[in-house]
Design an enzyme around this catalytic site. Structure first.
Site, mmCIF file in Angstrom:
data_model
loop_
_atom_site.group_PDB
_atom_site.id
_atom_site.type_symbol
_atom_site.label_atom_id
_atom_site.label_comp_id
_atom_site.label_asym_id
_atom_site.label_seq_id
_atom_site.Cartn_x
_atom_site.Cartn_y
_atom_site.Cartn_z
ATOM 1 N N THR A 140 -6.269 -0.237 7.757
ATOM 2 C CA THR A 140 -7.487 0.519 7.885
ATOM 3 C C THR A 140 -7.364 1.369 9.037
ATOM 4 O OG1 THR A 140 -9.722 0.582 8.033
ATOM 5 C CG2 THR A 140 -8.667 -1.500 8.744
ATOM 6 N N SER A 175 -15.205 -4.791 14.014
ATOM 7 C CA SER A 175 -15.933 -5.719 13.475
ATOM 8 C C SER A 175 -14.873 -6.779 13.349
ATOM 9 C CB SER A 175 -16.300 -5.110 12.275
ATOM 10 O OG SER A 175 -15.218 -5.025 11.187
ATOM 11 N N TYR A 177 -13.815 -8.112 10.592
ATOM 12 C CA TYR A 177 -13.103 -7.551 9.477
ATOM 13 C C TYR A 177 -11.777 -6.536 10.112
ATOM 14 C CZ TYR A 177 -11.465 -4.106 6.482
ATOM 15 O OH TYR A 177 -10.569 -2.986 5.820
ATOM 16 N N HIS A 178 -12.253 -5.560 11.115
ATOM 17 C CA HIS A 178 -11.276 -4.721 11.328
ATOM 18 C C HIS A 178 -10.300 -5.542 12.288
ATOM 19 C CE1 HIS A 178 -14.391 -1.379 10.319
ATOM 20 N NE2 HIS A 178 -13.263 -0.900 9.772
ATOM 21 N N LYS A 181 -7.576 -7.066 10.330
ATOM 22 C CA LYS A 181 -6.626 -6.086 10.026
ATOM 23 C C LYS A 181 -5.585 -5.705 11.008
ATOM 24 C CE LYS A 181 -6.938 -4.328 6.245
ATOM 25 N NZ LYS A 181 -6.598 -4.726 4.788
ATOM 26 N N VAL A 207 -13.161 4.905 1.397
ATOM 27 C CA VAL A 207 -12.988 5.536 -0.096
ATOM 28 C C VAL A 207 -14.155 6.130 -0.759
ATOM 29 C CG1 VAL A 207 -11.816 5.202 -1.967
ATOM 30 C CG2 VAL A 207 -10.924 4.399 -0.283
ATOM 31 N N ASN A 236 -20.509 6.937 -1.148
ATOM 32 C CA ASN A 236 -20.900 6.170 -2.449
ATOM 33 C C ASN A 236 -22.425 5.833 -2.291
ATOM 34 O OD1 ASN A 236 -18.406 6.701 -3.528
ATOM 35 N ND2 ASN A 236 -17.788 4.669 -3.477
ATOM 36 N N VAL A 250 -28.728 7.369 7.492
ATOM 37 C CA VAL A 250 -27.890 7.762 8.454
ATOM 38 C C VAL A 250 -28.260 6.654 9.844
ATOM 39 C CG1 VAL A 250 -27.391 9.377 10.220
ATOM 40 C CG2 VAL A 250 -27.764 10.261 7.986
ATOM 41 N N ARG A 322 -24.804 -1.166 13.689
ATOM 42 C CA ARG A 322 -23.798 -1.617 14.348
ATOM 43 C C ARG A 322 -23.569 -1.192 15.627
ATOM 44 N NH1 ARG A 322 -19.806 0.165 9.237
ATOM 45 N NH2 ARG A 322 -20.988 -0.522 7.446
HETATM 46 N N1 USQ Z 1 -22.885 4.351 7.851
HETATM 47 C C1 USQ Z 1 -24.105 4.972 7.728
HETATM 48 N N2 USQ Z 1 -24.865 4.759 6.983
HETATM 49 C C2 USQ Z 1 -24.841 3.776 6.087
HETATM 50 C C3 USQ Z 1 -23.533 3.072 5.968
HETATM 51 C C4 USQ Z 1 -22.647 3.590 6.810
HETATM 52 O O1 USQ Z 1 -24.489 5.630 8.717
HETATM 53 O O2 USQ Z 1 -25.844 3.755 5.118
HETATM 54 C C5 USQ Z 1 -21.858 4.661 8.876
HETATM 55 C C6 USQ Z 1 -21.213 3.319 9.574
HETATM 56 O O3 USQ Z 1 -22.057 3.166 10.651
HETATM 57 C C7 USQ Z 1 -19.829 3.692 9.996
HETATM 58 C C8 USQ Z 1 -19.524 4.935 8.783
HETATM 59 O O4 USQ Z 1 -20.620 5.259 8.256
HETATM 60 O O5 USQ Z 1 -20.103 4.709 11.237
HETATM 61 C C9 USQ Z 1 -18.558 4.245 7.835
HETATM 62 O O6 USQ Z 1 -19.193 3.061 7.396
HETATM 63 P P1 USQ Z 1 -18.817 2.589 5.991
HETATM 64 O O7 USQ Z 1 -19.618 1.458 5.687
HETATM 65 O O8 USQ Z 1 -18.594 3.510 5.096
HETATM 66 O O9 USQ Z 1 -17.230 2.170 6.265
HETATM 67 P P2 USQ Z 1 -16.788 0.852 7.235
HETATM 68 O O10 USQ Z 1 -17.676 -0.327 7.371
HETATM 69 O O11 USQ Z 1 -15.878 1.337 8.331
HETATM 70 O O12 USQ Z 1 -15.692 0.002 6.241
HETATM 71 C C10 USQ Z 1 -15.131 0.933 5.211
HETATM 72 C C11 USQ Z 1 -14.462 -0.015 4.148
HETATM 73 C C12 USQ Z 1 -13.166 -0.764 4.779
HETATM 74 C C13 USQ Z 1 -12.366 0.167 5.382
HETATM 75 C C14 USQ Z 1 -13.075 1.244 6.328
HETATM 76 C C15 USQ Z 1 -12.008 2.247 6.713
HETATM 77 O O13 USQ Z 1 -15.262 -1.207 3.729
HETATM 78 O O14 USQ Z 1 -12.509 -1.730 3.624
HETATM 79 O O15 USQ Z 1 -11.461 -0.587 6.160
HETATM 80 O O16 USQ Z 1 -14.083 1.713 5.525
HETATM 81 S S1 USQ Z 1 -12.595 2.893 8.459
HETATM 82 O O17 USQ Z 1 -13.863 3.132 8.422
HETATM 83 O O18 USQ Z 1 -11.733 4.052 8.532
HETATM 84 O O19 USQ Z 1 -12.162 1.634 9.296
#
Ligand code: USQ
Length: 377
Positions: A140, A175, A177-178, A181, A207, A236, A250, A322
């Site tokens: 990730t 996190s 989780y991260h 990884k 994604v 999504n 947000v 977060r």
């Molecule tokens: N966020 C918002 N509002 C929401 C949900 C999320 O502002 O309602 C923000 C979060 O705080 C974060 C960003 O959007 O800053 C991305 O959040 P996310 O929930 O889309 O993604 P994340 O928790 O980081 O995890 C997802 C996948 C995970 C993958 C990761 C890639 O669930 O499996 O590893 O994306 S990455 O984000 O590059 O680590």
């Protein structure tokens, strides 16, 4: 399905972790999805192609080893003149949600056990029983965190007191989780150094989307679509929120930047990596994203798609549950996959409008109560 369609003999192993977690945590789904066995049957009926499904838990070491040393798992593949051992293993068997891993000590523990045990079992099974197998592991982008310097593809050359060495790019997960990884990357890097394993690590960003070539054949072949706080990813979620007149959630200032990709590109990336495997003794790392956006930019795009359909979409900045930077430098490199032939599907206005129309068509399935539960970091 993507590989099966391209003539590969595919064996899929699953323990329904995600489905069970969705049931246990009552997360809701945008539409129902048949289980894996029924989907494999459907795939066979529709295309004449066979995907072998094995239900089992990869955290069980003997079960994982049985996948490599029991000929019976490959009888069918052998009859197709294929290999007795898998040429490639695509390792997707990890608990993928950051919020899930932060709910409490129990879910943090489940994430650590599942992700590290499954990776360790796979590494030893490949080393002992099938050392030529190419492991493609889903990493990730979140392993890197949001450093104040450019993010390279996996590695960084460090010059220190006049001497130079290439190291894994510094990691700092946001996190539990991260962090798992990061640890599984380290585990496989050890396996590569010690036993000459061949490994590709795909550092995937969040994604979006659910339409693939296969879902066009039959909508029952669509992937699970989560929009809840635990398993839903941001774009999504925003699209589903817009469909039911729920203000876009947000978190904080919304300046958080991430690298995104359309679900259509996820398997394209894995396939290109399979066609050009890592060498023996190589840990090859690709940043699997196609473009970067801030949370605010995604909210504005969703608002614009709503306007095109005559829907007013409101944006609400809520207190960030977060612990993360909300305004930061973010400049990742993502050239490696393009160099081996990936052609990205970029986020267009047409995509946004189409996705919103689909969410509206499933409106009756959308539950407001699962959208925000406030899991705190
Ligand atoms: N966020 C918002 N509002 C929401 C949900 C999320 O502002 O309602 C923000 C979060 O705080 C974060 C960003 O959007 O800053 C991305 O959040 P996310 O929930 O889309 O993604 P994340 O928790 O980081 O995890 C997802 C996948 C995970 C993958 C990761 C890639 O669930 O499996 O590893 O994306 S990455 O984000 O590059 O680590």
């Amino acid at each position: 399905m993507y590989f099966s369609d391209r003539g590969y003999d595919v064996v899929v192993v699953d323990n329904y972790f995600r489905r069970k977690a969705c049931d246990e945590l009552d997360t809701g789904l945008l539409y129902p999805v048949p289980n894996l066995i029924d989907r494999a049957k459907l795939w066979h009926q529709l295309t004449g192609k066979e995907i072998k499904v094995i239900i089992g838990d990869l955290t069980n070491d003997e079960f994982t080893r049985s996948l490599f040393n029991s000929k019976s798992n490959y009888d069918w593949a052998l009859s197709n003149n294929s290999h007795a051992q898998p040429t490639t293993v695509v390792h997707y068997a990890e608990q993928p949600s950051a919020p899930y891993s932060m709910m409490n000590y129990k879910y943090a523990g489940l994430t650590i056990t599942n992700n590290l045990q499954a990776t360790n079992n796979l590494m030893w099974a490949v080393k002992d029983l099938s050392p030529e197998t190419h492991i493609i592991k889903l990493g990730t982008m979140g392993e890197y965190g949001t450093p104040n310097i450019d993010i390279e593809e996996g590695w960084l050359v460090v010059t220190h007191k006049g001497r130079e060495q290439k190291f894994l790019y510094p990691r700092q997960g946001g996190s539990v989780y991260h962090t798992t990884k990061i640890m599984d990357t380290d585990l496989l890097w050890f396996g590569v150094r010690n036993w000459d394993l061949r490994v590709t690590d795909l550092m995937q960003g969040p994604v979006y989307g659910n339409e693939t070539e296969e879902s066009k054949i039959d909508p029952r072949l669509k992937t699970l679509f989560n929009y809840d706080e635990i398993f839903g990813t941001i774009l999504n979620r925003f699209i589903v929120q817009a469909a039911i007149d729920y203000p876009l959630s947000v978190y904080g200032k919304g300046g958080q930047k991430r690298g995104f990709l359309n679900i259509k590109d996820t398997l394209q990336c894995v396939h290109k990596a399979e066609l050009k495997p890592a060498d023996k003794g190589e840990l090859r790392i690709f940043n699997q994203i196609t473009e970067t956006f801030s949370v605010n930019e995604l909210a504005t795009k969703t608002q614009k798609a709503g306007a095109a359909l005559g829907i007013k979409v409101n944006i609400e900045h809520i207190e960030n549950p977060r612990k993360e930077l909300e305004d930061h430098y973010y400049n990742p490199t993502y050239q490696g996959l393009v160099d081996i032939g990936v052609v990205p599907h970029l986020l267009s206005d047409e995509y946004m409008i189409h996705a919103l129309e689909e969410a509206i068509s499933c409106k009756d399935n959308i539950r407001r109560d699962v959208i925000f539960k406030g899991i705190k970091w």
